[in-house]
Design a protein around this motif. Structure first.
Motif, PDB file in Angstrom:
ATOM      1  N   ALA A 131      38.493  28.281  41.867  1.00  0.00           N
ATOM      2  CA  ALA A 131      37.403  29.255  41.805  1.00  0.00           C
ATOM      3  C   ALA A 131      36.104  28.694  42.370  1.00  0.00           C
ATOM      4  CB  ALA A 131      37.182  29.687  40.355  1.00  0.00           C
ATOM      5  N   ALA A 132      35.824  27.394  42.112  1.00  0.00           N
ATOM      6  CA  ALA A 132      34.590  26.791  42.622  1.00  0.00           C
ATOM      7  C   ALA A 132      34.608  26.741  44.139  1.00  0.00           C
ATOM      8  CB  ALA A 132      34.414  25.398  42.034  1.00  0.00           C
ATOM      9  N   TYR A 133      35.749  26.377  44.694  1.00  0.00           N
ATOM     10  CA  TYR A 133      35.882  26.352  46.155  1.00  0.00           C
ATOM     11  C   TYR A 133      35.714  27.750  46.739  1.00  0.00           C
ATOM     12  CZ  TYR A 133      38.160  25.950  50.735  1.00  0.00           C
ATOM     13  OH  TYR A 133      38.444  26.017  52.074  1.00  0.00           O
ATOM     14  N   ARG A 134      36.351  28.710  46.102  1.00  0.00           N
ATOM     15  CA  ARG A 134      36.284  30.086  46.581  1.00  0.00           C
ATOM     16  C   ARG A 134      34.843  30.596  46.533  1.00  0.00           C
ATOM     17  NH1 ARG A 134      40.012  31.743  43.756  1.00  0.00           N
ATOM     18  NH2 ARG A 134      38.874  32.489  41.929  1.00  0.00           N
TER      19      ARG A 134
ATOM     20  N   GLU B 102      26.679  34.687  41.265  1.00  0.00           N
ATOM     21  CA  GLU B 102      26.991  34.283  39.900  1.00  0.00           C
ATOM     22  C   GLU B 102      27.599  35.457  39.113  1.00  0.00           C
ATOM     23  OE1 GLU B 102      23.645  32.612  37.953  1.00  0.00           O
ATOM     24  OE2 GLU B 102      23.390  30.971  39.399  1.00  0.00           O
ATOM     25  N   GLN B 103      27.114  36.667  39.354  1.00  0.00           N
ATOM     26  CA  GLN B 103      27.642  37.833  38.655  1.00  0.00           C
ATOM     27  C   GLN B 103      29.105  38.056  39.006  1.00  0.00           C
ATOM     28  OE1 GLN B 103      26.056  39.483  36.341  1.00  0.00           O
ATOM     29  NE2 GLN B 103      27.798  40.848  35.949  1.00  0.00           N
ATOM     30  N   GLU B 104      29.420  37.881  40.288  1.00  0.00           N
ATOM     31  CA  GLU B 104      30.810  38.059  40.717  1.00  0.00           C
ATOM     32  C   GLU B 104      31.700  36.982  40.115  1.00  0.00           C
ATOM     33  OE1 GLU B 104      30.133  40.088  45.127  1.00  0.00           O
ATOM     34  OE2 GLU B 104      30.207  37.911  44.902  1.00  0.00           O
ATOM     35  N   GLN B 105      31.209  35.770  39.983  1.00  0.00           N
ATOM     36  CA  GLN B 105      32.001  34.701  39.388  1.00  0.00           C
ATOM     37  C   GLN B 105      32.260  34.981  37.916  1.00  0.00           C
ATOM     38  OE1 GLN B 105      30.604  30.691  40.315  1.00  0.00           O
ATOM     39  NE2 GLN B 105      29.530  31.506  42.100  1.00  0.00           N
ATOM     40  N   LYS B 106      31.235  35.490  37.193  1.00  0.00           N
ATOM     41  CA  LYS B 106      31.418  35.814  35.783  1.00  0.00           C
ATOM     42  C   LYS B 106      32.459  36.923  35.613  1.00  0.00           C
ATOM     43  CE  LYS B 106      26.743  34.536  34.347  1.00  0.00           C
ATOM     44  NZ  LYS B 106      25.457  35.039  33.778  1.00  0.00           N
ATOM     45  N   GLN B 107      32.371  37.950  36.461  1.00  0.00           N
ATOM     46  CA  GLN B 107      33.325  39.048  36.398  1.00  0.00           C
ATOM     47  C   GLN B 107      34.736  38.558  36.673  1.00  0.00           C
ATOM     48  OE1 GLN B 107      32.592  42.047  35.397  1.00  0.00           O
ATOM     49  NE2 GLN B 107      34.684  42.848  35.622  1.00  0.00           N
TER      50      GLN B 107
END
Length: 605
Positions: free
Chosen positions: A570-573, A581-586
């Motif tokens: 996920a971090a690489y993506r 950040e909002q998209e990562q939380k979702q």
């Protein structure tokens, strides 16, 4: 060393522990030229002192009505006049030669240090300071070297003239012998303050030069954000500070010059008054009075060199300090070439122990860092240009530490192209005429770097009308080209060298996506069998990589191919797809549900 023999085969190893030590070392390297200038200076000043003897003999011969002694005096005056003419001409020639050769030595030392440190130089000292050292400071240091021989000749001549006057006429000679040292040393109490003001002026001038250099380098960016007026105002303020400091310094030197005029005048009047009393009393002859008067008058000329050497040293000392600071910089953990390995170039995998980055031989490895500054520093480390403050171990190539290699071998083995490469002025042929293996011709490199439109633009701009892009001239730093065109020409230049390891830092950041994809394919095909490391986060480049290494926090976090890492990390993506950040939380919220759905599908299957 003569001017025609420049450049030096070897400028030497400077003593850069301090400014005065560097000046002393430079003087020792110029010892032959200094002795030659000193000899001509002594001839010149001896002729000046001899004129007073000839004038005194001529006047006394007229008083005594002696034609023979008058002819002898005339011959002496002619002889001393010839000595003055020859000595002055050759002194000027020798002194200027010392100036130019000393400046050339310093410029060679700076060029060698720049080549040794590469891009690490401007991280340790400001670019403006390097410019100041290589321009104005070179002139100031050369001035001191040139003035030194004249000062020594003047000092020796003054001592000889004073001793001669004491022996010739003890009554007046003693007065002159006592007065001259007072004249020479009278300005010493003012020199520290004058030197301090000169140092302040030079420091402010150096800062103004740094500001101007940085402003010019970032002019396009400033225009883009409308900040040119802001920086122009800063430069105006800095230049006014330089002007005020220069005026304060000039006032002090004016005071010193005034003292140098006033005190000799007082001594000259004292000598005339006392000598006239002695002549009226019959204790000395008129010719003797004329001799002493002429000698004192002519002594004022060599005395001026005391003021000049004080000014030259005051201005050259801070310049020498700056030059010594630049010349004292060293490559981290770099060994002397005589104590290192031979010139054999190692081959094999490139490995960085500090981060764990491994670039296998013959593969295209793309490194994703996320932080462009961190990527730039790591790229420089891979080329052996680690910052001085870094204490991490050296990068290894085939198990051999780059810092243990001679500089030429290290540079030939690993070539680093930074994100802002510089194009030198000249034709395209000259740009690509660089040390290379010969395995990659310019045409192949230009094709791989997708320079077709660049060649068309150069052909249209051909000055000679030949339409040959290889003969078209590129302006300074490639300013006549767009950012993407400059970037591709720099890439082609790097490909021509065909090093064992090629490190590219954001080589396609200024080109469009279609061109970027073609460049990625062209570089991969041209560099087949060679190790290539690219720092980038573009999916188009990553998709062509044989191996992708993710280094988010200074250490390798993931290794694989692009498509696998996008799915599994996920971090690489988040880095390569620019997720917010909002998209990562979702995504983290939805991830358990997607995992459960995947498990249910697998169970039902």
């Amino acid at each position: 060393m003569q001017i025609r023999d420049l450049p030096y085969p070897d400028p030497g190893i400077p003593d850069a522990r301090s400014g005065p030590r560097f000046l002393l070392w430079l003087g020792r390297k110029q010892l032959g030229g200094q002795l030659k200038a000193l000899a001509w200076g002594l001839l010149h000043f001896t002729g000046i002192g001899g004129l007073s003897v000839g004038a005194g003999l001529a006047v006394q011969a007229v008083v005594d009505r002696s034609g023979g002694r008058l002819a002898l005096a005339g011959g002496l005056i002619a002889l001393f006049g010839a000595a003055i003419a020859i000595g002055d001409t050759m002194l000027h020639r020798s002194a200027v030669t010392n100036w130019i050769t000393a400046a050339a030595r310093l410029q060679q030392l700076l060029a060698r240090k720049t080549a040794e440190l590469g891009s690490a130089l401007t991280r340790r000292v400001a670019a403006g300071e390097v410019v100041a050292v290589s321009t104005g400071d070179v002139e100031k240091i050369g001035w001191f070297v040139e003035a030194l021989s004249r000062f020594l000749a003047a000092a020796i001549a003054i001592v000889m003239i004073c001793l001669g006057l004491v022996l010739y006429l003890p009554q007046l000679g003693t007065l002159v012998a006592v007065g001259v040292p007072v004249l020479a040393l009278a300005v010493l109490p003012l020199l520290p303050r004058a030197t301090q003001r000169a140092d302040i002026q030079r420091e402010k001038a150096g800062k103004a030069t740094e500001l101007a250099s940085d402003t010019v380098a970032g002019l396009r960016v400033l225009r883009g954000i409308g900040g040119e007026e802001l920086f122009l105002g800063r430069y105006r303020a800095a230049s006014q500070e330089v002007r005020k400091a220069a005026v304060r310094s000039a006032r002090m030197w004016s005071l010193i010059s005034a003292i140098q005029v006033l005190l000799p005048g007082v001594m000259l009047m004292s000598v005339i008054w006392y000598g006239a009393r002695l002549a009226l009393d019959g204790r000395i002859e008129v010719g003797g009075l004329v001799t002493v008067y002429s000698a004192v008058t002519l002594l004022l000329f060599p005395l001026r060199h005391f003021e000049e050497i004080a000014m030259a040293y005051s201005f050259s000392r801070p310049s020498a300090k700056r030059a010594a600071r630049v010349l004292s910089l060293e490559r981290t953990a770099y060994e002397d070439e005589r104590g290192g390995l031979d010139d054999a170039r190692p081959t094999g995998d490139l490995y960085d122990p500090a981060t764990g980055l491994l670039a296998p031989t013959g593969l295209l490895t793309v490194v994703v860092c996320g932080d462009p500054d961190a990527a730039g520093r790591l790229a420089e480390r891979l080329g052996g240009h680690a910052a001085e403050e870094e204490k991490s171990p050296s990068v290894l190539l085939g198990g051999v530490a780059l810092d243990d290699l001679p500089l030429d071998a290290a540079r030939a083995s690993v070539l680093v192209q930074d994100k802002d490469p510089v194009l030198l002025s000249g034709t395209l042929t000259e740009l690509l005429d660089i040390p290379a293996s010969g395995a990659v011709d310019p045409e192949k490199a230009l094709t791989a770097a997708q320079c077709v439109d660049v060649l068309d633009a150069l052909a249209q701009a051909s000055v000679d009308g030949s339409g040959d892009p290889m003969r078209s001239r590129i302006t300074e730093r490639g300013r006549s080209l767009s950012g993407g065109q400059r970037q591709r020409l720099a890439l082609a230049r790097s490909l021509v060298t065909d090093p064992e390891v090629l490190v590219l830092d954001e080589p396609t950041s200024a080109v469009d996506s279609h061109t970027e994809a073609r460049i990625a394919q062209g570089v991969k095909e041209l560099r087949a069998g060679r190790t290539t490391v690219v720092f980038a986060s573009s999916p188009l480049l990553l998709d062509h990589a044989d191996r992708v290494v993710f280094i988010p926090e200074g250490e390798v976090a993931a290794v694989g191919v692009h498509r696998e890492l996008v799915r599994s990390d996920a971090a690489y993506r988040a880095v390569v797809t620019r997720e917010t950040e909002q998209e990562q939380k979702q995504e983290r919220i939805m991830e358990p549900a997607s995992l459960r759905a995947r498990e249910e599908i697998e169970e039902s299957a």
